[in-house]
Design a protein around this motif. Structure first.
Motif, short mmCIF file in Angstrom:
data_model
loop_
_atom_site.label_atom_id
_atom_site.label_comp_id
_atom_site.label_asym_id
_atom_site.label_seq_id
_atom_site.Cartn_x
_atom_site.Cartn_y
_atom_site.Cartn_z
N GLY A 123 6.01 -17.54 1.68
CA GLY A 123 7.32 -17.02 2.00
C GLY A 123 7.36 -15.65 2.66
N TRP A 124 6.21 -15.05 2.91
CA TRP A 124 6.17 -13.74 3.59
C TRP A 124 6.48 -13.97 5.06
CZ3 TRP A 124 4.94 -9.10 1.05
CH2 TRP A 124 4.58 -9.25 -0.30
N ARG A 125 7.27 -13.07 5.65
CA ARG A 125 7.71 -13.23 7.03
C ARG A 125 7.36 -12.00 7.87
NH1 ARG A 125 7.22 -17.68 6.08
NH2 ARG A 125 8.78 -19.05 5.26
N PRO A 126 6.97 -12.22 9.14
CA PRO A 126 6.66 -11.09 10.03
C PRO A 126 7.89 -10.22 10.28
CG PRO A 126 5.91 -13.17 10.99
CD PRO A 126 6.75 -13.51 9.80
N THR A 127 7.67 -8.92 10.35
CA THR A 127 8.75 -7.99 10.65
C THR A 127 8.80 -7.64 12.13
OG1 THR A 127 7.34 -6.06 10.32
CG2 THR A 127 8.52 -6.91 8.37
N GLY A 128 7.75 -8.01 12.87
CA GLY A 128 7.65 -7.62 14.26
C GLY A 128 6.91 -6.31 14.44
N GLU A 129 6.52 -5.68 13.32
CA GLU A 129 5.79 -4.41 13.37
C GLU A 129 4.29 -4.66 13.21
OE1 GLU A 129 7.65 -1.40 10.62
OE2 GLU A 129 8.77 -3.20 10.06
N LEU A 130 3.51 -3.73 13.75
CA LEU A 130 2.06 -3.72 13.55
C LEU A 130 1.68 -2.39 12.93
CD1 LEU A 130 0.81 -5.11 16.99
CD2 LEU A 130 1.14 -6.39 14.87
N ASP A 131 0.62 -2.40 12.12
CA ASP A 131 0.13 -1.12 11.59
C ASP A 131 -0.89 -0.52 12.55
OD1 ASP A 131 -2.32 -2.43 11.14
OD2 ASP A 131 -2.19 -2.31 8.95
N ASP A 132 -1.46 0.60 12.18
CA ASP A 132 -2.41 1.31 13.07
C ASP A 132 -3.66 0.49 13.37
OD1 ASP A 132 -0.65 3.42 13.14
OD2 ASP A 132 -1.70 4.55 11.57
N ALA A 133 -4.01 -0.47 12.51
CA ALA A 133 -5.19 -1.31 12.72
C ALA A 133 -4.86 -2.57 13.54
CB ALA A 133 -5.80 -1.69 11.38
N GLY A 134 -3.59 -2.72 13.92
CA GLY A 134 -3.20 -3.90 14.67
C GLY A 134 -2.83 -5.09 13.81
N ASP A 135 -2.75 -4.89 12.50
CA ASP A 135 -2.33 -5.96 11.59
C ASP A 135 -0.82 -6.06 11.59
OD1 ASP A 135 -4.93 -6.63 10.82
OD2 ASP A 135 -4.91 -5.25 9.12
N GLU A 136 -0.34 -7.29 11.40
CA GLU A 136 1.09 -7.54 11.31
C GLU A 136 1.62 -7.05 9.96
OE1 GLU A 136 2.91 -11.39 13.13
OE2 GLU A 136 1.11 -11.93 12.02
N ILE A 137 2.83 -6.53 9.97
CA ILE A 137 3.51 -6.19 8.73
C ILE A 137 4.39 -7.40 8.37
CG2 ILE A 137 5.10 -4.62 7.55
CD1 ILE A 137 2.40 -3.35 8.44
N LEU A 138 4.15 -7.94 7.19
CA LEU A 138 4.93 -9.04 6.67
C LEU A 138 5.78 -8.52 5.51
CD1 LEU A 138 2.25 -11.90 6.41
CD2 LEU A 138 3.63 -11.25 8.39
N GLN A 139 6.92 -9.13 5.30
CA GLN A 139 7.72 -8.74 4.15
C GLN A 139 8.14 -9.98 3.39
OE1 GLN A 139 11.15 -6.58 5.45
NE2 GLN A 139 12.20 -8.37 6.25
N LEU A 140 8.42 -9.77 2.12
CA LEU A 140 8.90 -10.84 1.26
C LEU A 140 10.37 -10.57 1.00
CD1 LEU A 140 7.98 -13.36 -0.29
CD2 LEU A 140 7.64 -11.89 -2.27
N PRO A 141 11.24 -11.42 1.53
CA PRO A 141 12.68 -11.17 1.35
C PRO A 141 13.08 -11.21 -0.13
CG PRO A 141 12.27 -12.97 2.92
CD PRO A 141 10.96 -12.59 2.33
#
Length: 148
Positions: free
Chosen positions: A130-148
């Motif tokens: 159920g984690w969803r992409p936020t459209g953001e990347l961190d400094d390492a190029g990993d996607e930021i996912l969030q759990l609504p």
């Protein structure tokens, strides 16, 4: 032998660092973690102070996995599991328990950094839960996912 999951304790820190170097993907050995400022002492202090919300899984005297979140931000910092224990629901249980405790600490929005590569195990794992992409990347190029 059954797997026991419990709250992390400061004395677990050294085993957590050792295990992190033996994961299938995204492994960091003790020297690499130390370069990031993560040592057995700093990890133990985070647990002792309550800054780290953590659950650990043990089979007898062997740590087989763990998950930690930051109490203040709601970020799931790490989920690590020995390769021989993948696919048995242990990682999912650890993550769910940490998410529950982070929610108990008042976090409505939980987030984590995850590989953007669809071939990585973590890419599909978090999305299935159920984690969803936020459209953001961190400094390492990993996607930021969030759990609504």
């Amino acid at each position: 032998m059954p797997i026991a999951v419990r709250a992390a304790r400061p004395e677990d820190a050294a085993a957590c660092i050792d295990l992190r170097g033996r994961t299938r993907e995204n492994a960091f050995d003790a020297a690499q973690l130390a370069e990031l400022g993560i040592t057995p002492e700093s990890w133990a202090a985070g647990i002792a102070e309550g800054a780290s919300i953590g659950r650990v899984a043990w089979e007898g005297e062997r740590m087989v996995g763990y998950c930690f979140a930051d109490r203040d931000s709601g970020e799931v910092l790490v989920l690590a599991l020995l390769p021989d224990y993948e696919g048995r629901g242990i990682g999912r249980q650890l993550l769910q328990e940490v998410v529950s405790r982070a929610r108990d600490a008042g976090h409505q929005r939980l987030f984590l950094a995850c590989s953007a590569d669809p071939r990585s195990r973590s890419h599909g794992f978090y999305r299935r839960l159920g984690w969803r992409p936020t459209g953001e990347l961190d400094d390492a190029g990993d996607e930021i996912l969030q759990l609504p």
